[in-house]
Write a protein that holds these residues in place. Structure first.
Motif, PDB file in Angstrom:
ATOM      1  N   ARG A 112    -106.769 -35.904 159.246  1.00  0.00           N
ATOM      2  CA  ARG A 112    -107.399 -37.214 159.430  1.00  0.00           C
ATOM      3  C   ARG A 112    -106.980 -38.182 158.326  1.00  0.00           C
ATOM      4  NH1 ARG A 112    -111.953 -33.582 160.394  1.00  0.00           N
ATOM      5  NH2 ARG A 112    -112.152 -33.376 162.656  1.00  0.00           N
ATOM      6  N   PRO A 113    -106.912 -39.464 158.648  1.00  0.00           N
ATOM      7  CA  PRO A 113    -106.663 -40.452 157.593  1.00  0.00           C
ATOM      8  C   PRO A 113    -107.885 -40.584 156.697  1.00  0.00           C
ATOM      9  CG  PRO A 113    -107.149 -41.556 159.663  1.00  0.00           C
ATOM     10  CD  PRO A 113    -107.046 -40.086 159.983  1.00  0.00           C
ATOM     11  N   ALA A 114    -107.664 -40.943 155.453  1.00  0.00           N
ATOM     12  CA  ALA A 114    -108.772 -41.134 154.520  1.00  0.00           C
ATOM     13  C   ALA A 114    -109.600 -42.344 154.920  1.00  0.00           C
ATOM     14  CB  ALA A 114    -108.234 -41.306 153.100  1.00  0.00           C
ATOM     15  N   GLN A 115    -110.906 -42.156 155.033  1.00  0.00           N
ATOM     16  CA  GLN A 115    -111.829 -43.247 155.312  1.00  0.00           C
ATOM     17  C   GLN A 115    -112.407 -43.728 153.976  1.00  0.00           C
ATOM     18  OE1 GLN A 115    -112.208 -44.451 158.519  1.00  0.00           O
ATOM     19  NE2 GLN A 115    -110.565 -42.970 158.942  1.00  0.00           N
ATOM     20  N   LEU A 116    -112.217 -45.009 153.686  1.00  0.00           N
ATOM     21  CA  LEU A 116    -112.547 -45.513 152.353  1.00  0.00           C
ATOM     22  C   LEU A 116    -113.616 -46.603 152.388  1.00  0.00           C
ATOM     23  CD1 LEU A 116    -108.867 -45.758 151.052  1.00  0.00           C
ATOM     24  CD2 LEU A 116    -110.446 -43.850 150.786  1.00  0.00           C
ATOM     25  N   GLY A 117    -114.472 -46.569 153.388  1.00  0.00           N
ATOM     26  CA  GLY A 117    -115.461 -47.628 153.519  1.00  0.00           C
ATOM     27  C   GLY A 117    -116.894 -47.207 153.287  1.00  0.00           C
ATOM     28  N   GLU A 190    -115.204 -33.713 158.385  1.00  0.00           N
ATOM     29  CA  GLU A 190    -114.608 -33.828 157.046  1.00  0.00           C
ATOM     30  C   GLU A 190    -113.343 -34.681 157.065  1.00  0.00           C
ATOM     31  OE1 GLU A 190    -115.692 -31.819 153.736  1.00  0.00           O
ATOM     32  OE2 GLU A 190    -117.149 -32.856 154.996  1.00  0.00           O
ATOM     33  N   GLN A 191    -113.210 -35.536 156.042  1.00  0.00           N
ATOM     34  CA  GLN A 191    -112.021 -36.383 155.937  1.00  0.00           C
ATOM     35  C   GLN A 191    -111.655 -36.534 154.458  1.00  0.00           C
ATOM     36  OE1 GLN A 191    -112.148 -39.661 154.636  1.00  0.00           O
ATOM     37  NE2 GLN A 191    -114.369 -39.842 154.364  1.00  0.00           N
ATOM     38  N   PRO A 192    -110.364 -36.708 154.171  1.00  0.00           N
ATOM     39  CA  PRO A 192    -109.886 -36.587 152.787  1.00  0.00           C
ATOM     40  C   PRO A 192    -110.295 -37.710 151.853  1.00  0.00           C
ATOM     41  CG  PRO A 192    -108.088 -37.205 154.249  1.00  0.00           C
ATOM     42  CD  PRO A 192    -109.258 -36.871 155.133  1.00  0.00           C
ATOM     43  N   GLY A 193    -110.853 -38.809 152.368  1.00  0.00           N
ATOM     44  CA  GLY A 193    -111.311 -39.866 151.487  1.00  0.00           C
ATOM     45  C   GLY A 193    -112.684 -39.601 150.890  1.00  0.00           C
ATOM     46  N   CYS A 194    -113.391 -38.635 151.424  1.00  0.00           N
ATOM     47  CA  CYS A 194    -114.746 -38.310 150.974  1.00  0.00           C
ATOM     48  C   CYS A 194    -114.705 -37.674 149.589  1.00  0.00           C
ATOM     49  CB  CYS A 194    -115.401 -37.372 151.977  1.00  0.00           C
ATOM     50  SG  CYS A 194    -116.978 -36.670 151.455  1.00  0.00           S
ATOM     51  N   LEU A 195    -115.485 -38.212 148.656  1.00  0.00           N
ATOM     52  CA  LEU A 195    -115.506 -37.640 147.316  1.00  0.00           C
ATOM     53  C   LEU A 195    -115.970 -36.192 147.328  1.00  0.00           C
ATOM     54  CD1 LEU A 195    -116.889 -40.432 144.923  1.00  0.00           C
ATOM     55  CD2 LEU A 195    -114.545 -40.008 145.699  1.00  0.00           C
ATOM     56  N   GLN A 262    -111.228 -44.035 144.891  1.00  0.00           N
ATOM     57  CA  GLN A 262    -111.361 -43.112 146.024  1.00  0.00           C
ATOM     58  C   GLN A 262    -109.995 -42.794 146.622  1.00  0.00           C
ATOM     59  OE1 GLN A 262    -113.692 -44.798 149.197  1.00  0.00           O
ATOM     60  NE2 GLN A 262    -114.511 -42.825 149.832  1.00  0.00           N
ATOM     61  N   ARG A 263    -109.168 -43.807 146.791  1.00  0.00           N
ATOM     62  CA  ARG A 263    -107.821 -43.605 147.321  1.00  0.00           C
ATOM     63  C   ARG A 263    -106.993 -42.723 146.390  1.00  0.00           C
ATOM     64  NH1 ARG A 263    -106.670 -48.467 147.977  1.00  0.00           N
ATOM     65  NH2 ARG A 263    -106.966 -48.635 150.242  1.00  0.00           N
ATOM     66  N   SER A 264    -107.119 -42.957 145.088  1.00  0.00           N
ATOM     67  CA  SER A 264    -106.378 -42.156 144.114  1.00  0.00           C
ATOM     68  C   SER A 264    -106.790 -40.689 144.178  1.00  0.00           C
ATOM     69  CB  SER A 264    -106.610 -42.711 142.705  1.00  0.00           C
ATOM     70  OG  SER A 264    -105.997 -41.901 141.730  1.00  0.00           O
ATOM     71  N   PHE A 265    -108.081 -40.439 144.309  1.00  0.00           N
ATOM     72  CA  PHE A 265    -108.550 -39.059 144.390  1.00  0.00           C
ATOM     73  C   PHE A 265    -108.083 -38.398 145.693  1.00  0.00           C
ATOM     74  CE2 PHE A 265    -112.106 -40.322 141.360  1.00  0.00           C
ATOM     75  CZ  PHE A 265    -111.522 -39.677 140.283  1.00  0.00           C
ATOM     76  N   ALA A 266    -108.054 -39.146 146.776  1.00  0.00           N
ATOM     77  CA  ALA A 266    -107.554 -38.589 148.037  1.00  0.00           C
ATOM     78  C   ALA A 266    -106.095 -38.186 147.898  1.00  0.00           C
ATOM     79  CB  ALA A 266    -107.724 -39.605 149.164  1.00  0.00           C
ATOM     80  N   GLU A 267    -105.325 -38.998 147.192  1.00  0.00           N
ATOM     81  CA  GLU A 267    -103.909 -38.683 146.972  1.00  0.00           C
ATOM     82  C   GLU A 267    -103.757 -37.463 146.076  1.00  0.00           C
ATOM     83  OE1 GLU A 267    -102.481 -42.366 145.433  1.00  0.00           O
ATOM     84  OE2 GLU A 267    -102.363 -43.341 147.402  1.00  0.00           O
ATOM     85  N   PRO A 271    -102.164 -32.583 147.795  1.00  0.00           N
ATOM     86  CA  PRO A 271    -101.344 -31.404 147.514  1.00  0.00           C
ATOM     87  C   PRO A 271    -102.162 -30.155 147.206  1.00  0.00           C
ATOM     88  CG  PRO A 271    -101.227 -32.978 145.701  1.00  0.00           C
ATOM     89  CD  PRO A 271    -101.926 -33.669 146.828  1.00  0.00           C
ATOM     90  N   LEU A 272    -103.364 -30.326 146.655  1.00  0.00           N
ATOM     91  CA  LEU A 272    -104.221 -29.165 146.409  1.00  0.00           C
ATOM     92  C   LEU A 272    -104.729 -28.594 147.723  1.00  0.00           C
ATOM     93  CD1 LEU A 272    -106.274 -30.428 143.331  1.00  0.00           C
ATOM     94  CD2 LEU A 272    -104.292 -28.905 143.344  1.00  0.00           C
ATOM     95  N   ARG A 273    -105.107 -29.471 148.634  1.00  0.00           N
ATOM     96  CA  ARG A 273    -105.544 -29.002 149.955  1.00  0.00           C
ATOM     97  C   ARG A 273    -104.391 -28.290 150.660  1.00  0.00           C
ATOM     98  NH1 ARG A 273    -107.585 -33.314 151.242  1.00  0.00           N
ATOM     99  NH2 ARG A 273    -109.784 -32.814 150.865  1.00  0.00           N
TER     100      ARG A 273
END
Length: 286
Positions: A112-117, A190-195, A262-267, A271-273
């Motif tokens: 899924r794309p990161a949701q940042l809202g 679950e989506q990768p933008g979620c802290l 949030q975007r930085s943490f998703a990035e 690679p860890l995921r």
């Protein structure tokens, strides 16, 4: 079967480096615990998650590696082989349900794309319509006070996709969430933008111990530790007494700051995921 045999020098170097890295994180936590001085930011990864500091500090090379150390035979999941000890095939086989469930969740999240809202509104929803004495961190003042905090919640769209955050919403806040994630449908939300999805990479990694290298577990812990700082800085609590400036997500500038982090943490988490996905695939194939 094991594919790598470490020399005593190699094993000692990796173990020493791992222990030194972890010690830098846990030493102050252990001091605070002895002194009875909890820290709402840095203690979270040890109080919320079930991994104890000693277990995080313990080094494992991962499945497929032989260590020339009798000590590892005392750890769960190991067996004796010529030249030392290694994680047993039988242990890996016994973790099939965990591996398949976790692989499904990790793949679904990564797809899924990161949701940042969301703007970190989950922490605000956890104190919605509570007085100061009833909030989780009652020793920390609410930055805007109870009524000001409630106004922020009521003025925002709440879109929390993470069940383990959503389950701590107050009863009046739960209907305000546009999503209703459940305990058994995490892979659907679950989506990768979620802290919290980023912090949970640490949980997923340590649940795979000793099958995955401790260096990967530590990498996930380092990410979770940094995410937790943002999580609390963007919360309704005033952490200035602990040296943390707020991310004022109730403002336009604060929202921009939060989204960038949030975007930085998703990035950083991607690679860890991916590494955890590859480990699960390798373990299931073995």
């Amino acid at each position: 079967m094991p594919v790598e045999v470490l020399t005593t020098r190699q094993a000692r170097a990796r173990r020493t480096a791992h222990e030194a890295r972890v010690d830098a994180w846990v030493a102050r936590h252990l001091e605070r615990r002895r002194e009875g001085l909890p820290h709402p930011v840095h203690d979270f990864l040890f109080s919320y998650y079930s991994q104890r500091p000693a277990a995080l500090r313990r080094w494992h090379p991962g499945y497929g590696v032989v260590v020339p150390s009798a000590e590892h035979l005392s750890f769960k999941g190991y067996t004796s082989v010529p030249g030392g000890a290694t994680v047993a095939d039988e242990h890996v086989a016994s973790q099939h349900v965990l591996l398949t469930t976790l692989l499904r969740l990790l793949r679904a999240t990564a797809s899924r794309p990161a949701q940042l809202g969301c703007f970190g509104m989950h922490e605000w929803a956890m104190v919605y319509r509570l007085d100061q004495e009833s909030v989780r961190h009652a020793s920390l003042p609410l930055r805007l006070g109870p009524s000001g905090t409630d106004e922020v919640v009521e003025g925002h769209r709440i879109a929390c996709s993470h069940f383990d955050a959503f389950r701590f919403f107050t009863a009046p806040a739960r209907p305000r969430n546009t999503l209703q994630p459940g305990r058994d449908d995490r892979a659907s939300f679950e989506q990768p933008g979620c802290l919290h999805a980023g912090m949970d990479l640490y949980k997923h990694a340590f649940r795979l111990t000793p099958m995955v290298p401790s260096e990967l577990v530590a990498d996930c812990f380092a990410l979770a530790r940094d995410i937790r700082v943002l999580d609390m800085r963007a919360s309704p609590y005033d952490l200035s007494g602990l040296g943390y400036s707020p991310v004022r997500v109730e403002t336009t500038e604060g929202k921009q700051e939060y989204v960038a982090a949030q975007r930085s943490f998703a990035e950083r988490g991607a690679p860890l995921r991916d590494a955890l996905v590859k480990e699960c695939e390798r373990l299931l194939a073995g």
